[in-house]
Design a protein around this motif. Structure first.
Motif, PDB file in Angstrom:
ATOM      1  N   GLY A  40       0.790  -1.228   0.000  1.00 39.38           N
ATOM      2  CA  GLY A  40       0.000   0.000   0.000  1.00 39.38           C
ATOM      3  C   GLY A  40       0.821   1.277   0.000  1.00 39.38           C
ATOM      4  N   PRO A  81       0.603  -2.506  -4.469  1.00 41.88           N
ATOM      5  CA  PRO A  81      -0.824  -2.697  -4.194  1.00 41.88           C
ATOM      6  C   PRO A  81      -1.076  -3.203  -2.776  1.00 41.88           C
ATOM      7  N   TYR A  82      -2.217  -2.834  -2.244  1.00 39.64           N
ATOM      8  CA  TYR A  82      -2.573  -3.183  -0.862  1.00 39.64           C
ATOM      9  C   TYR A  82      -2.550  -4.683  -0.619  1.00 39.64           C
ATOM     10  N   TYR A 162      -5.437   5.705   5.308  1.00 37.17           N
ATOM     11  CA  TYR A 162      -5.368   4.682   4.269  1.00 37.17           C
ATOM     12  C   TYR A 162      -5.127   3.306   4.888  1.00 37.17           C
ATOM     13  N   SER A 174     -14.368  -4.055   2.623  1.00 34.56           N
ATOM     14  CA  SER A 174     -13.277  -3.552   1.803  1.00 34.56           C
ATOM     15  C   SER A 174     -12.174  -3.012   2.700  1.00 34.56           C
ATOM     16  N   TYR A 175     -11.168  -2.411   2.080  1.00 33.97           N
ATOM     17  CA  TYR A 175     -10.169  -1.657   2.838  1.00 33.97           C
ATOM     18  C   TYR A 175     -10.273  -0.207   2.387  1.00 33.97           C
ATOM     19  N   HIS A 176      -9.769   0.706   3.203  1.00 39.73           N
ATOM     20  CA  HIS A 176      -9.862   2.121   2.874  1.00 39.73           C
ATOM     21  C   HIS A 176      -8.757   2.472   1.891  1.00 39.73           C
ATOM     22  N   SER A 177      -9.136   2.847   0.688  1.00 36.72           N
ATOM     23  CA  SER A 177      -8.172   3.049  -0.390  1.00 36.72           C
ATOM     24  C   SER A 177      -7.646   4.477  -0.479  1.00 36.72           C
ATOM     25  N   GLY A 259      -7.628  10.234  -2.762  1.00 36.11           N
ATOM     26  CA  GLY A 259      -6.886   9.037  -3.122  1.00 36.11           C
ATOM     27  C   GLY A 259      -5.840   9.299  -4.187  1.00 36.11           C
ATOM     28  N   LEU A 261      -3.764   6.931  -7.193  1.00 39.04           N
ATOM     29  CA  LEU A 261      -3.616   5.670  -7.901  1.00 39.04           C
ATOM     30  C   LEU A 261      -2.423   5.772  -8.842  1.00 39.04           C
ATOM     31  N   GLN A 266      -3.999   1.574  -5.909  1.00 37.95           N
ATOM     32  CA  GLN A 266      -4.368   2.659  -5.011  1.00 37.95           C
ATOM     33  C   GLN A 266      -3.458   2.592  -3.783  1.00 37.95           C
ATOM     34  N   ASP A 268      -1.301   4.710  -0.375  1.00 37.22           N
ATOM     35  CA  ASP A 268      -1.437   5.719   0.667  1.00 37.22           C
ATOM     36  C   ASP A 268      -1.084   7.083   0.067  1.00 37.22           C
TER      37      ASP A 268
END
Length: 283
Positions: A40, A81-82, A162, A174-177, A259, A261, A266, A268
């Motif tokens: 992330g 990526p996360y 994030y 989900s996770y916080h993007s 955010g 990307l 996506q 931090d």
């Protein structure tokens, strides 16, 4: 003999999101040197090599591009990526970048059931909007549009960081993007850097949305807006008013979701800004 690979290491200092201070140290990567980055997050590598080979990571080739402030170097921005598992990225010099698991938190959020569990019609809308966005992200501008350090879109308290696991109405969804900023409805939102408007519309989950293409695979996102001040195709400068904050989409209250990307990942946004801005701070 291979020229030296260099890594740009920067740290964001956030005091109530009033500013970001960049502290940069450029280090020579010797053979067998290993650097560590969390999933992330972003790592920016630079080199003095004339024709460095692309870095292969996550089934993608990351090309080296011009350094923004030093004509003797090239850079590559690796966005991790996360969902990346712990792994090793091998560099041409023989050095390595180790990806490790970040220590992300969990947070519970109460939203309307229609947003937490969309009906079939809205699920189709979500898919359509996601496919549309992914098509835009895969067709980014090859030209670098950002030409200076990035800035925050507003000065406010961060209410959600994030990477947090998002538990909507008791279920992990989900996770916080991105990063959430406290913002009463109608608060001004400014462009983080120069870019082209590629999304400016209302969407089911993100609500009022503005997305800027900064070139070379970098996008910034501004979600849950109450009013959009730009249109698709506009070229906006850093600091341009792009929208007003709101409580649209899947939210528990008014705020700005900001955010970043990079090449489909996506990451931090505060960490990204710190890493990229370090390229300017060191020269």
């Amino acid at each position: 003999m291979l020229a030296c690979l260099l890594v740009q290491v920067a740290q964001a200092v956030n005091k109530g999101a009033e500013h970001i201070e960049n502290k940069s140290v450029e280090q020579k990567i010797e053979k067998h040197t290993e650097f560590v980055v969390e999933n992330g997050k972003t790592i920016v590598l630079s080199t003095t090599m004339q024709n460095p080979k692309p870095i292969m990571f996550n089934k993608r080739a990351y090309q080296w591009v011009a350094h923004p402030s030093d004509t003797t170097k090239k850079i590559v921005i690796l966005a991790i990526p996360y969902h990346t598992k712990p792994s090793i990225i091998a560099l041409e010099s023989g050095a390595k970048v180790e990806v490790v698991q970040g220590n992300y938190k969990k947070e519970s959020i109460q939203v309307s059931q229609s947003k937490a569990k969309p009906n079939p019609k809205n699920q189709e809308r979500i898919k359509r909007e996601r496919d549309e966005a992914n098509a835009i992200y895969s067709n980014y501008s090859q030209e670098r549009l950002w030409d200076s350090a990035f800035v925050l879109p507003m000065q406010s308290k961060i209410t959600s960081s994030y990477g947090n696991a998002r538990v909507f109405n008791g279920e992990i969804r989900s996770y916080h993007s991105g990063t959430d900023f406290r913002a009463a409805i109608g608060t001004k939102i400014f462009a983080s850097n120069r870019g082209k408007v590629v999304i400016a519309k209302e969407r089911f989950l993100a609500g009022g949305s503005v997305v800027l293409d900064h070139g070379e695979g970098v996008f910034s996102m501004y979600y849950h807006c109450s009013e959009i001040k730009v249109k698709v195709g506009d070229i906006v400068e850093k600091g341009t008013l792009v929208a007003l904050s709101g409580a649209t989409g899947r939210v528990s209250g008014p705020h700005l979701h900001f955010g970043i990307l990079v090449r489909g990942a996506q990451v931090d946004p505060l960490d990204f800004i710190a890493q990229v801005n370090g390229l300017f701070a060191s020269n």
